[in-house]
Design an enzyme around this catalytic site. Sequence first.
Site, PDB file in Angstrom:
ATOM      1  N   ASP A  86      43.340  38.790  27.352  1.00  0.00           N
ATOM      2  CA  ASP A  86      42.172  39.213  26.570  1.00  0.00           C
ATOM      3  C   ASP A  86      42.490  40.376  25.625  1.00  0.00           C
ATOM      4  O   ASP A  86      42.101  41.518  25.862  1.00  0.00           O
ATOM      5  CB  ASP A  86      40.999  39.579  27.485  1.00  0.00           C
ATOM      6  CG  ASP A  86      40.316  38.343  28.043  1.00  0.00           C
ATOM      7  OD1 ASP A  86      40.654  37.236  27.601  1.00  0.00           O
ATOM      8  OD2 ASP A  86      39.454  38.483  28.915  1.00  0.00           O
TER       9      ASP A  86
ATOM     10  N   ASP B  59      37.049  41.857  34.739  1.00  0.00           N
ATOM     11  CA  ASP B  59      37.071  40.477  34.243  1.00  0.00           C
ATOM     12  C   ASP B  59      38.166  40.263  33.211  1.00  0.00           C
ATOM     13  O   ASP B  59      38.359  39.126  32.751  1.00  0.00           O
ATOM     14  CB  ASP B  59      35.708  40.086  33.654  1.00  0.00           C
ATOM     15  CG  ASP B  59      35.253  41.024  32.552  1.00  0.00           C
ATOM     16  OD1 ASP B  59      34.973  42.191  32.852  1.00  0.00           O
ATOM     17  OD2 ASP B  59      35.178  40.592  31.379  1.00  0.00           O
TER      18      ASP B  59
END
Length: 491
Positions: free
Chosen positions: A268, A258
């Site tokens: 991220d 993810d």
Amino acid sequence: MTSHQALADSVQAPLLAGWRNGFAALGPAFFTELRPTPLPSPHWVGASDDVAALLGLPQDWQRRDDALQAFTGNALPPGSRPLASVYSGHQFGVWAGQLGDGRAILLGETADGLELQLKGCGRTPYSRMGDGRAVLRSSIREFLCSEAMHALGIPTTRALCVTGSPAPVVREEIETAAVVTRVAPSFIRFGHFEHFAARGQQAELRRLADYVIDRYYPECRGGANPCAALLRAVSERTAALMARWQAAGFCHGVMNTDNMSILGLTIDYGPFQFLDAFDPGHICNHSDAQGRYAFDRQPGVAWWNLLCLAQAMLPLVGEVETARAALSTYEETFVAELLRRMRAKLGLQQPREGDGALVDALLRLLAAGRVDYPIFWRRLSHAVAAGDFEPVRDLFADRAAFDAWLLSYEELLALDGQAIAADLMLKTNPRFVLRNHLGEQAIRAAKLGDFSELQTLQKLLARPFDEHPGHEAHAGFPPDWASTISISCSS
């Protein structure tokens, strides 16, 4: 001044005009629409003029209260359509089921096709018992590193700004809240495909693949199997990204599926780190007890994640052999791209048969002596320019081993020309990278309301290949206390 002129001057132009909402058009199965949760007493922490120009923001945007409120999540820019997307994924190699934007809300897409996302703006349906907030510490790290990676030429999401608030947030201790405004062509991840595949929602899976192909990989549309072509293109972009990470000495720290961008972007930023001493097995994430995401494992983990993506896309691709063939160029692409980048770091313009062995021997030397990675490359660049390798030899305890390697290297330099090599190296090997201790110093000052060190780092990292006289300390060896900095998934 007439009253009409005064009225015209008092009316501010919108921050951003012409919003589009391409991702929202995929339908309600892909997201939940919701507004950010406001924060009290927001203030500016840092901002990127480069990203502001990219977005076409007005020059006075940092002096405008509507900008401060919008990028904190306290007010919505006119035309935006905020939503949190749903996805699933494998975390530390284990299927985690449904995940999603647990503390990020997508405002929408600008007229130029860039998505804006607020990270840290409150709970969403996908927060999984989390508070939906980000703290000042982690927000500064992401803001600085996003822009630093871009300046190094490494594909990445960007960061427009950070805003802060005195609102308390509980982590290992009580900290204060912050919001990062992130910018990218898309925030779609491998996990978006995994989500719909795991649920057997093939219509949604097809819709997602068609959207990604038509918007971001139109070259894949013309072939006999566009989804297989998409899988190959994503695989090759990911391989090239891994080569850039490894050459730069960058550790991501939490390469869950993810956290893998379908566009091959670094996404991220959490427990990341640029290497200090060269340690191939370095683990930058203190939550990674098994070392799954150690530095030298990153290319292999990316391959494993691509296998998960291929499994998710199998209903669209067709045969298993077709999916395997789509991924078959990953290793070749990675090896070729890494060697190309390492040649550039060494100033070698012409590929030669022994280049790989020369690079491997050098990396073994660096690892054996735990030589400082950024300082070695910058010193080597200057040594080639000056014809004096003594400052580089000083980095090695085993000087005889380095001298033996240097003989082979100098033979190749003589073939290509040292002046040309030095120019390439000084444009390839940065003087400044975002080491953990530099980020920590900026964070400590910012917690006291002093953003000057953050601004200094911004300036240095925006032009990392320049010398920036007077900032020798920012390019020097890390202090002893740097080794005690602990960065985890909560960072």
